[in-house]
Design a protein around this motif. Structure first.
Motif, PDB file in Angstrom:
ATOM      1  N   GLU A 194      43.474  60.447  56.539  1.00  0.00           N
ATOM      2  CA  GLU A 194      43.512  61.041  55.203  1.00  0.00           C
ATOM      3  C   GLU A 194      44.640  60.450  54.364  1.00  0.00           C
ATOM      4  N   LYS A 195      45.770  60.169  55.001  1.00  0.00           N
ATOM      5  CA  LYS A 195      46.907  59.628  54.248  1.00  0.00           C
ATOM      6  C   LYS A 195      46.564  58.277  53.629  1.00  0.00           C
ATOM      7  N   LEU A 196      45.715  57.487  54.314  1.00  0.00           N
ATOM      8  CA  LEU A 196      45.323  56.191  53.776  1.00  0.00           C
ATOM      9  C   LEU A 196      44.221  56.329  52.739  1.00  0.00           C
ATOM     10  N   LEU A 197      43.344  57.305  52.902  1.00  0.00           N
ATOM     11  CA  LEU A 197      42.309  57.520  51.892  1.00  0.00           C
ATOM     12  C   LEU A 197      42.943  57.876  50.550  1.00  0.00           C
ATOM     13  N   ARG A 198      44.028  58.631  50.591  1.00  0.00           N
ATOM     14  CA  ARG A 198      44.720  58.949  49.336  1.00  0.00           C
ATOM     15  C   ARG A 198      45.300  57.680  48.716  1.00  0.00           C
ATOM     16  N   LEU A 199      45.778  56.778  49.561  1.00  0.00           N
ATOM     17  CA  LEU A 199      46.281  55.508  49.050  1.00  0.00           C
ATOM     18  C   LEU A 199      45.177  54.757  48.326  1.00  0.00           C
ATOM     19  N   PHE A 200      43.959  54.791  48.879  1.00  0.00           N
ATOM     20  CA  PHE A 200      42.893  54.018  48.266  1.00  0.00           C
ATOM     21  C   PHE A 200      42.418  54.620  46.952  1.00  0.00           C
ATOM     22  N   ALA A 201      42.751  55.869  46.712  1.00  0.00           N
ATOM     23  CA  ALA A 201      42.519  56.410  45.371  1.00  0.00           C
ATOM     24  C   ALA A 201      43.366  55.642  44.361  1.00  0.00           C
ATOM     25  N   LEU A 202      44.552  55.183  44.789  1.00  0.00           N
ATOM     26  CA  LEU A 202      45.411  54.401  43.899  1.00  0.00           C
ATOM     27  C   LEU A 202      44.820  53.005  43.680  1.00  0.00           C
ATOM     28  N   TYR A 203      44.217  52.430  44.702  1.00  0.00           N
ATOM     29  CA  TYR A 203      43.551  51.134  44.520  1.00  0.00           C
ATOM     30  C   TYR A 203      42.341  51.274  43.596  1.00  0.00           C
ATOM     31  N   GLU A 204      41.654  52.414  43.695  1.00  0.00           N
ATOM     32  CA  GLU A 204      40.555  52.661  42.762  1.00  0.00           C
ATOM     33  C   GLU A 204      41.096  52.741  41.337  1.00  0.00           C
ATOM     34  N   ASN A 205      42.273  53.302  41.177  1.00  0.00           N
ATOM     35  CA  ASN A 205      42.880  53.378  39.852  1.00  0.00           C
ATOM     36  C   ASN A 205      43.205  51.988  39.325  1.00  0.00           C
ATOM     37  N   LEU A 206      43.666  51.108  40.211  1.00  0.00           N
ATOM     38  CA  LEU A 206      43.944  49.731  39.813  1.00  0.00           C
ATOM     39  C   LEU A 206      42.682  49.046  39.313  1.00  0.00           C
ATOM     40  N   THR A 207      41.593  49.137  40.096  1.00  0.00           N
ATOM     41  CA  THR A 207      40.385  48.397  39.768  1.00  0.00           C
ATOM     42  C   THR A 207      39.522  49.078  38.707  1.00  0.00           C
ATOM     43  N   ARG A 208      39.669  50.392  38.532  1.00  0.00           N
ATOM     44  CA  ARG A 208      38.797  51.111  37.604  1.00  0.00           C
ATOM     45  C   ARG A 208      39.514  51.587  36.340  1.00  0.00           C
ATOM     46  N   PHE A 209      40.842  51.526  36.355  1.00  0.00           N
ATOM     47  CA  PHE A 209      41.600  51.922  35.164  1.00  0.00           C
ATOM     48  C   PHE A 209      42.464  50.781  34.627  1.00  0.00           C
ATOM     49  N   ALA A 210      43.458  50.346  35.404  1.00  0.00           N
ATOM     50  CA  ALA A 210      44.430  49.379  34.891  1.00  0.00           C
ATOM     51  C   ALA A 210      43.805  48.019  34.601  1.00  0.00           C
ATOM     52  N   GLN A 211      43.025  47.491  35.531  1.00  0.00           N
ATOM     53  CA  GLN A 211      42.438  46.171  35.307  1.00  0.00           C
ATOM     54  C   GLN A 211      41.429  46.143  34.164  1.00  0.00           C
ATOM     55  N   PRO A 212      40.493  47.103  34.064  1.00  0.00           N
ATOM     56  CA  PRO A 212      39.596  47.092  32.903  1.00  0.00           C
ATOM     57  C   PRO A 212      40.340  47.236  31.575  1.00  0.00           C
ATOM     58  N   LEU A 213      41.402  48.052  31.568  1.00  0.00           N
ATOM     59  CA  LEU A 213      42.193  48.220  30.350  1.00  0.00           C
ATOM     60  C   LEU A 213      42.821  46.893  29.938  1.00  0.00           C
ATOM     61  N   CYS A 214      43.435  46.212  30.889  1.00  0.00           N
ATOM     62  CA  CYS A 214      44.067  44.925  30.583  1.00  0.00           C
ATOM     63  C   CYS A 214      43.029  43.868  30.227  1.00  0.00           C
ATOM     64  N   SER A 215      41.844  43.965  30.806  1.00  0.00           N
ATOM     65  CA  SER A 215      40.770  43.029  30.481  1.00  0.00           C
ATOM     66  C   SER A 215      40.319  43.187  29.034  1.00  0.00           C
ATOM     67  N   ALA A 216      40.398  44.410  28.531  1.00  0.00           N
ATOM     68  CA  ALA A 216      39.942  44.675  27.166  1.00  0.00           C
ATOM     69  C   ALA A 216      40.891  44.144  26.101  1.00  0.00           C
ATOM     70  N   MET A 217      42.117  43.830  26.493  1.00  0.00           N
ATOM     71  CA  MET A 217      43.095  43.322  25.540  1.00  0.00           C
ATOM     72  C   MET A 217      42.864  41.836  25.282  1.00  0.00           C
ATOM     73  N   LYS A 218      42.778  41.477  24.013  1.00  0.00           N
ATOM     74  CA  LYS A 218      42.464  40.100  23.630  1.00  0.00           C
ATOM     75  C   LYS A 218      43.696  39.292  23.249  1.00  0.00           C
ATOM     76  N   ASP A 219      44.883  39.879  23.314  1.00  0.00           N
ATOM     77  CA  ASP A 219      46.107  39.169  22.942  1.00  0.00           C
ATOM     78  C   ASP A 219      46.653  38.370  24.122  1.00  0.00           C
ATOM     79  N   ARG A 220      45.800  37.566  24.731  1.00  0.00           N
ATOM     80  CA  ARG A 220      46.197  36.814  25.931  1.00  0.00           C
ATOM     81  C   ARG A 220      45.360  35.539  26.005  1.00  0.00           C
ATOM     82  N   ASP A 221      45.861  34.579  26.740  1.00  0.00           N
ATOM     83  CA  ASP A 221      45.060  33.396  27.026  1.00  0.00           C
ATOM     84  C   ASP A 221      43.900  33.793  27.939  1.00  0.00           C
ATOM     85  N   ASN A 222      42.834  33.031  27.880  1.00  0.00           N
ATOM     86  CA  ASN A 222      41.676  33.274  28.744  1.00  0.00           C
ATOM     87  C   ASN A 222      41.138  34.698  28.586  1.00  0.00           C
ATOM     88  N   ALA A 223      41.052  35.130  27.323  1.00  0.00           N
ATOM     89  CA  ALA A 223      40.621  36.504  27.061  1.00  0.00           C
ATOM     90  C   ALA A 223      39.184  36.759  27.496  1.00  0.00           C
TER      91      ALA A 223
END
Length: 434
Positions: free
Chosen positions: A166-195
């Motif tokens: 269970e302790k590791l499953l909670r960790l993977f909720a954080l990885y889900e946050n990386l792939t489903r929140f932080a990365q899509p958000l940063c992908s949506a930003m166009k103020d970068r090379d290779n947008a």
């Protein structure tokens, strides 16, 4: 470290942007002919195994940039990528990762978040999210209390395979946050090379200062289990990892750590001496995005909520009075028209399930609709063709009985007229097209 016996990994300077695995090489929009072929072969192979679907006009079951992570991790060998992909899909299904993230208790999520890397709210010069991890906060007592509590209380409604703690499953909720929140958000930003290229990585500052050898030893099993599973099921989500504050005995610790990761990940880990920290971080990050503790200008301490880049906030359209991202799990979903991504806060709070729309941002890949005028034009053209075909049929019908076409021939002529030219072209055998 200069003057210390620490085993150094290759210099960050030597591999910046031009190495075989350096972003954006091997990422969506930046593939060689061989890599593009590997991706197409991978899709076909997964499709034959029932692990990938892409019906015409529908969203594929897995985006290209997700599949590319597994191919990069397995050095573009399709069969090897398939094995890791299948293992991951089986593991996700067995542990109901979607349900886990949707229903995890918000407070349990935040408690777990405090033990692992924190998103600073900023991005590096390439647009990749920056995470900070200060290991000194993971003393033996804190970790033991957390693990005891985690094992005695289920934080979500997900059923597990019984073998993943269970302790590791909670960790993977954080990885889900990386792939489903932080990365899509940063992908949506166009103020970068290779947008045009989705962000599927993270840049990490790992501060190991004020940590004793005994503390490292006590944390060894905790960190090894987390690293091993993350490498197996979230491949190629880590990019540059900067280790700061390495003590004199770190060469011993480094001997353990590098065995937890695949060789590609190890090649991206850089151990910086005190004199190198500011210079090296600034090569990858603007000073305004580097925490003050490491020579930058950003007001950010471990345990803080993300200090979100003002440029990101400017691109956001907030809902219902919100002005910042929520605590707990959240993820982006495409809007109905496909032109924006909408952020929903999920998880359980005070025992109640939540699903609240927080904000929206322009989609990095808006849905492309064929112009109405073009659709109407094609339709009109086809109607003319069908009408002409029918006139031809009428003419044939009044000819001599010996020349009259069969019913099948008439149907074939009308059907041929009704098929759009582009579709008819696609239906031709390859030899005819050539």
């Amino acid at each position: 470290m200069a003057g210390s016996p620490v085993e150094q990994v290759p210099s960050a300077t030597a591999t910046t942007g031009g190495d075989e695995f350096g972003y954006p090489h091997g990422h969506f929009g930046h593939l060689t002919a061989e890599q593009e072929k590997a991706l197409q072969d991978f899709k076909i192979f997964l499709g034959e195994k029932g692990l990938y679907t892409h019906a015409p006009g529908e969203k594929p079951s897995h985006e290209d940039w997700t599949l590319l992570r597994f191919l990069r991790a397995r050095r573009w060998i399709v069969e090897d990528a398939y094995k890791q992909f299948k293992d991951t899909e089986d593991w996700r299904k067995a542990n109901q990762l979607e349900v886990l993230y949707d229903t995890i208790d918000v407070e349990a999520y935040e408690e777990t978040r405090s033990l692992y890397p924190q998103w600073t709210g900023r991005r590096d010069r390439r647009g990749i999210p920056i995470y900070l991890f200060q290991i000194r906060h993971l003393d033996g007592k804190t970790v033991a209390n957390y693990e005891k509590k985690a094992e005695s209380t289920s934080a979500s409604l997900a059923k597990t395979d019984g073998s993943t703690p269970e302790k590791l499953l909670r960790l993977f909720a954080l990885y889900e946050n990386l792939t489903r929140f932080a990365q899509p958000l940063c992908s949506a930003m166009k103020d970068r090379d290779n947008a045009e290229t989705p962000i599927t990585l993270s840049t990490n500052i790992v501060d190991v200062s004020q940590v004793s050898l005994r503390m490292f030893w006590n944390l060894k099993s905790h960190m090894q289990a987390a690293s091993t599973l993350a490498t197996a099921h979230y491949p190629e989500t880590l990019d540059r990892i900067f280790i700061i504050g390495a003590p004199y005995f770190f060469s011993t610790v480094w001997g353990w750590i590098k065995r937890w990761f695949d060789p590609i990940t190890v090649s991206k880990i850089f151990i910086l001496s005190a004199a190198e920290v500011k210079t090296e971080l600034e090569r990858f990050m603007e000073p305004r995005n580097i925490p003050k503790a490491y020579g930058g200008e950003l007001e950010f301490e471990f345990f803080d909520r993300p200090n979100v880049d003002p440029r990101i906030k400017e691109a956001i359209t907030w809902e219902k009075g919100h002005t910042d991202f929520p605590r707990g799990p959240a993820y982006w979903v495409p809007s109905e028209d496909g032109n924006t991504l909408e952020l929903y806060a999920v998880g359980r709070q005070d025992g109640k399930q939540r699903r609240e729309k927080i904000c929206s941002i322009p989609s990095p890949f808006p849905k492309v609709e064929e112009p109405a005028a073009a659709v109407a034009g094609v339709k009109e053209e086809q109607e003319v063709k069908i009408e002409a075909a029918m006139e031809g049929v009428k003419a044939l019908s009044v000819s001599s009985s010996d020349d009259k076409p069969s019913t099948a021939e008439i149907s074939e002529k009308v059907a041929a007229a009704a098929v759009p030219d582009a579709v008819a072209e696609e239906q031709k055998p390859a030899a005819v097209k050539a």
